[in-house]
Design a protein around this motif. Structure first.
Motif, PDB file in Angstrom:
ATOM      1  N   HIS A  81       0.859  -1.186   0.000  1.00 50.71           N
ATOM      2  CA  HIS A  81       0.000   0.000   0.000  1.00 50.71           C
ATOM      3  C   HIS A  81       0.892   1.230   0.000  1.00 50.71           C
ATOM      4  O   HIS A  81       1.746   1.388   0.872  1.00 50.71           O
ATOM      5  N   GLU A  82       0.695   2.084  -1.012  1.00 51.14           N
ATOM      6  CA  GLU A  82       1.483   3.309  -1.145  1.00 51.14           C
ATOM      7  C   GLU A  82       2.983   3.017  -1.084  1.00 51.14           C
ATOM      8  O   GLU A  82       3.737   3.646  -0.343  1.00 51.14           O
ATOM      9  N   ASN A  83       3.380   2.015  -1.853  1.00 50.50           N
ATOM     10  CA  ASN A  83       4.791   1.619  -2.003  1.00 50.50           C
ATOM     11  C   ASN A  83       5.427   1.134  -0.712  1.00 50.50           C
ATOM     12  O   ASN A  83       6.654   1.149  -0.569  1.00 50.50           O
ATOM     13  N   LYS A  84       4.596   0.691   0.232  1.00 53.18           N
ATOM     14  CA  LYS A  84       5.106   0.105   1.472  1.00 53.18           C
ATOM     15  C   LYS A  84       4.401  -1.216   1.718  1.00 53.18           C
ATOM     16  O   LYS A  84       3.288  -1.437   1.245  1.00 53.18           O
ATOM     17  N   GLY A  85       5.060  -2.067   2.505  1.00 50.25           N
ATOM     18  CA  GLY A  85       4.446  -3.342   2.850  1.00 50.25           C
ATOM     19  C   GLY A  85       3.194  -3.139   3.679  1.00 50.25           C
ATOM     20  O   GLY A  85       3.232  -2.492   4.727  1.00 50.25           O
ATOM     21  N   THR A 145      -3.545  -9.660   6.887  1.00 51.93           N
ATOM     22  CA  THR A 145      -2.956  -9.021   8.059  1.00 51.93           C
ATOM     23  C   THR A 145      -2.579  -7.591   7.670  1.00 51.93           C
ATOM     24  O   THR A 145      -2.265  -7.312   6.513  1.00 51.93           O
ATOM     25  N   VAL A 146      -2.633  -6.696   8.645  1.00 51.70           N
ATOM     26  CA  VAL A 146      -2.317  -5.288   8.403  1.00 51.70           C
ATOM     27  C   VAL A 146      -1.146  -4.902   9.299  1.00 51.70           C
ATOM     28  O   VAL A 146      -1.256  -4.882  10.522  1.00 51.70           O
ATOM     29  N   LYS A 147      -0.035  -4.615   8.660  1.00 54.40           N
ATOM     30  CA  LYS A 147       1.211  -4.320   9.361  1.00 54.40           C
ATOM     31  C   LYS A 147       1.085  -3.049  10.200  1.00 54.40           C
ATOM     32  O   LYS A 147       0.672  -1.994   9.708  1.00 54.40           O
ATOM     33  N   GLY A 148       1.422  -3.154  11.484  1.00 49.60           N
ATOM     34  CA  GLY A 148       1.432  -1.994  12.367  1.00 49.60           C
ATOM     35  C   GLY A 148       0.082  -1.599  12.928  1.00 49.60           C
ATOM     36  O   GLY A 148      -0.018  -0.628  13.681  1.00 49.60           O
ATOM     37  N   ALA A 149      -0.967  -2.345  12.577  1.00 53.29           N
ATOM     38  CA  ALA A 149      -2.314  -2.003  13.059  1.00 53.29           C
ATOM     39  C   ALA A 149      -2.613  -2.718  14.365  1.00 53.29           C
ATOM     40  O   ALA A 149      -2.131  -3.823  14.617  1.00 53.29           O
ATOM     41  N   ASN A 150      -3.450  -2.076  15.188  1.00 51.78           N
ATOM     42  CA  ASN A 150      -3.833  -2.671  16.463  1.00 51.78           C
ATOM     43  C   ASN A 150      -5.178  -3.380  16.337  1.00 51.78           C
ATOM     44  O   ASN A 150      -5.592  -3.774  15.251  1.00 51.78           O
ATOM     45  N   SER A 206      -6.291   2.653  13.580  1.00 50.12           N
ATOM     46  CA  SER A 206      -4.832   2.750  13.605  1.00 50.12           C
ATOM     47  C   SER A 206      -4.199   2.784  12.218  1.00 50.12           C
ATOM     48  O   SER A 206      -3.122   3.359  12.037  1.00 50.12           O
ATOM     49  N   LYS A 207      -4.845   2.178  11.233  1.00 46.97           N
ATOM     50  CA  LYS A 207      -4.341   2.194   9.850  1.00 46.97           C
ATOM     51  C   LYS A 207      -5.509   2.489   8.902  1.00 46.97           C
ATOM     52  O   LYS A 207      -5.897   1.653   8.069  1.00 46.97           O
ATOM     53  N   PRO A 208      -6.089   3.692   9.012  1.00 42.22           N
ATOM     54  CA  PRO A 208      -7.299   3.998   8.228  1.00 42.22           C
ATOM     55  C   PRO A 208      -7.082   3.990   6.726  1.00 42.22           C
ATOM     56  O   PRO A 208      -7.980   3.614   5.971  1.00 42.22           O
ATOM     57  N   SER A 209      -5.897   4.387   6.268  1.00 43.08           N
ATOM     58  CA  SER A 209      -5.628   4.391   4.838  1.00 43.08           C
ATOM     59  C   SER A 209      -5.618   2.969   4.287  1.00 43.08           C
ATOM     60  O   SER A 209      -6.184   2.689   3.224  1.00 43.08           O
ATOM     61  N   GLU A 210      -4.986   2.061   5.033  1.00 43.86           N
ATOM     62  CA  GLU A 210      -4.951   0.654   4.617  1.00 43.86           C
ATOM     63  C   GLU A 210      -6.352   0.040   4.650  1.00 43.86           C
ATOM     64  O   GLU A 210      -6.713  -0.748   3.770  1.00 43.86           O
ATOM     65  N   ALA A 211      -7.145   0.414   5.671  1.00 41.10           N
ATOM     66  CA  ALA A 211      -8.505  -0.121   5.777  1.00 41.10           C
ATOM     67  C   ALA A 211      -9.355   0.315   4.587  1.00 41.10           C
ATOM     68  O   ALA A 211     -10.108  -0.483   4.016  1.00 41.10           O
ATOM     69  N   LEU A 212      -9.234   1.588   4.198  1.00 46.11           N
ATOM     70  CA  LEU A 212      -9.974   2.084   3.030  1.00 46.11           C
ATOM     71  C   LEU A 212      -9.515   1.372   1.758  1.00 46.11           C
ATOM     72  O   LEU A 212     -10.336   1.022   0.897  1.00 46.11           O
ATOM     73  N   THR A 264     -12.040  -0.769  -0.537  1.00 43.69           N
ATOM     74  CA  THR A 264     -12.248  -0.327  -1.919  1.00 43.69           C
ATOM     75  C   THR A 264     -11.788  -1.372  -2.928  1.00 43.69           C
ATOM     76  O   THR A 264     -12.495  -1.673  -3.898  1.00 43.69           O
ATOM     77  N   ASN A 265     -10.602  -1.928  -2.718  1.00 51.45           N
ATOM     78  CA  ASN A 265      -9.975  -2.770  -3.736  1.00 51.45           C
ATOM     79  C   ASN A 265     -10.237  -4.260  -3.577  1.00 51.45           C
ATOM     80  O   ASN A 265     -10.115  -5.005  -4.556  1.00 51.45           O
TER      81      ASN A 265
END
Length: 464
Positions: A416-420, A435-440, A446-452, A456-457
């Motif tokens: 996501h956004e050029n990061k793992g 799994t979502v890296k760094g999320a609680n 904690s990782k709203p951009s990854e959740a969206l 979406t995708n």
């Protein structure tokens, strides 16, 4: 009243009956809210007038093209946490400002791609209430019946959304709420000769699915992270044996005294504290320290923030403050019972007594029933969560896929956004676990951009 609000009111008056939007439930503007073009509604729907039982909701249109986008219902867990309040620290349109007296746009709100409906459920969560005291003794079945009654009445208020693509999502104990709700809607479809719910998919964040195994997974997680030593981990495996993915039962399990002692010892060792309760409070996020709550500072208008590893851990605390402002409650059409205690995201004083037996129910059969009707399910889990750790959830998903004879088709890192972003496991086109890296425990917070990105995708795109 500014011209924009007056024009909105006029539109609702002229077109309310035609477009099916209830005038009485429109939110003109929340206190200290930025100007927006989308509409918001909130209010109560009685699910049992005789008992005086009523569920509170908050509905937000998609920010663009709402009449052509799906409807997503969001429920949070607890059980007993308010979904409406959760919307102000996760997928909803706003989060609070640093001093908690106002709102700012949430750049990762799901209203970019869907209309959103938040429901305070069960009775005793958020602003949902009953005039009958026995209604506060609830469980999975009573909660589900209320939700079905609610949504049927809600669609009468908002008829334009009856035929809309419908998605169901939630976090934590919504691992019970959402599958049960989905099955209730699917069962309704089988019996209905006219209207049918157009369910397109489910998404669950860090869901509680098999409570006893999720509890044991906590100590596997501690050991895998080096938070407890191998001897303590082996002691727990020895003292707390007898449950695995293949012999799970719904019978409530009472841990032996030796097992409980080993668990308690592991909790305190993992977080280097002398209190089990203090340790359990840290399970929500093992990477970050919790917010230093200073209510008095917010009363004085001071800013209260604590940014740790890119996450402001005080956002939930500030939402609690904002929802206690009288003008906010008035704008929401909420708190019509005039609570005798402070509003909290997860109530402790509402009198809610949720069935402990229901918490141990195996949710895999409910998920299996949904998958059998070709409704895709996406589960995402924060890897810093020690309440429902990824190690346990992945085991459940593998068990579900095996029972459904679904082959693993993807086992790879996702970016996501050029990061793992984490790791993805897909089983055909029906079941995905990420799994979502760094999320609680609360990925959408904690990782709203990854959740969206996931919603979406993966969730929306897969069903089209």
């Amino acid at each position: 009243m500014d011209n924009r609000v007056f024009f909105l009111g006029l539109l609702l008056f002229v077109f309310g009956g035609v477009n099916g939007f209830p005038m009485n439930d429109v939110i003109e503007k929340l206190p200290e809210q930025p100007n927006v073009t989308f509409r918001q509604f909130s209010g109560y729907i009685d699910t049992d007038e005789k008992a005086g039982r009523s569920l509170f909701y908050y509905f937000v249109e998609a920010e663009k093209n709402p009449m052509n986008l799906p409807l997503t219902i969001w429920l949070t867990g607890g059980p007993g946490c308010g979904s409406v309040g959760d919307g102000f620290l996760s997928v909803g349109p706003f989060i609070t400002t640093a001093n908690a007296h106002g709102l700012q746009r949430n750049p990762y709100s799901w209203i970019k791609v869907t209309n959103l409906l938040f429901i305070d459920s069960p009775i005793g969560a958020g602003w949902s209430y009953s005039n009958t005291s026995s209604d506060y003794e609830v469980g999975d079945d009573s909660t589900n019946k209320d939700l079905l009654t609610f949504i049927l009445q809600w669609f009468e208020k908002y008829p334009n959304f009856k035929s809309r693509d419908l998605y169901l999502g939630g976090s934590s104990y919504a691992g019970h709420f959402i599958p049960n709700f989905a099955n209730a809607l699917l069962d309704y479809n089988k019996q209905s000769n006219s209207f049918k719910f157009n369910i397109k998919g489910l998404t669950l964040g860090n869901p509680l699915l098999r409570n006893k195994l999720d509890t044991l997974a906590v100590y596997d997680f501690f050991w895998s992270r080096g938070m407890i030593n191998i001897d303590l981990h082996q002691q727990i495996l020895k003292e707390c044996n007898g449950i695995d993915e293949d012999n799970y039962s719904n019978n409530a399990t009472k841990w032996s005294e030796s097992c409980q002692q080993a668990m308690d010892k592991a909790e305190m060792a993992a977080f280097i504290v002398s209190s089990v309760n203090a340790a359990k409070a840290r399970r929500f996020d093992v990477l970050r320290d919790p917010c230093d709550e200073k209510w008095e500072d917010l009363v004085l208008g001071k800013e209260v923030t604590k940014v740790s590893y890119e996450v402001d851990m005080c956002i939930p605390f500030r939402a609690d403050f904002y929802f206690n402002i009288p003008e906010v409650q008035k704008a929401f059409h909420g708190n019509r019972t005039n609570l005798g205690y402070q509003w909290k995201g997860c109530f402790e004083k509402s009198g809610l007594k949720y069935s402990d037996v229901d918490k141990d129910i195996d949710m895999l059969p409910a998920l299996k029933k949904i998958l059998q009707q070709s409704i895709p399910i996406t589960i995402f889990s924060g890897d810093q969560d020690a309440i429902v750790p990824t190690v346990g959830s992945l085991n459940h998903v593998n068990k579900l896929a095996k029972d459904m004879k679904l082959n693993l088709t993807k086992d790879e890192a996702w970016n996501h956004e050029n990061k793992g972003g984490g790791w993805m496991y897909s089983y055909g086109n029906l079941l995905t676990y990420m799994t979502v890296k760094g999320a609680n425990h609360h990925v959408t917070f904690s990782k709203p951009s990854e959740a969206l990105f996931i919603f979406t995708n993966i969730v929306l795109n897969r069903s089209h």
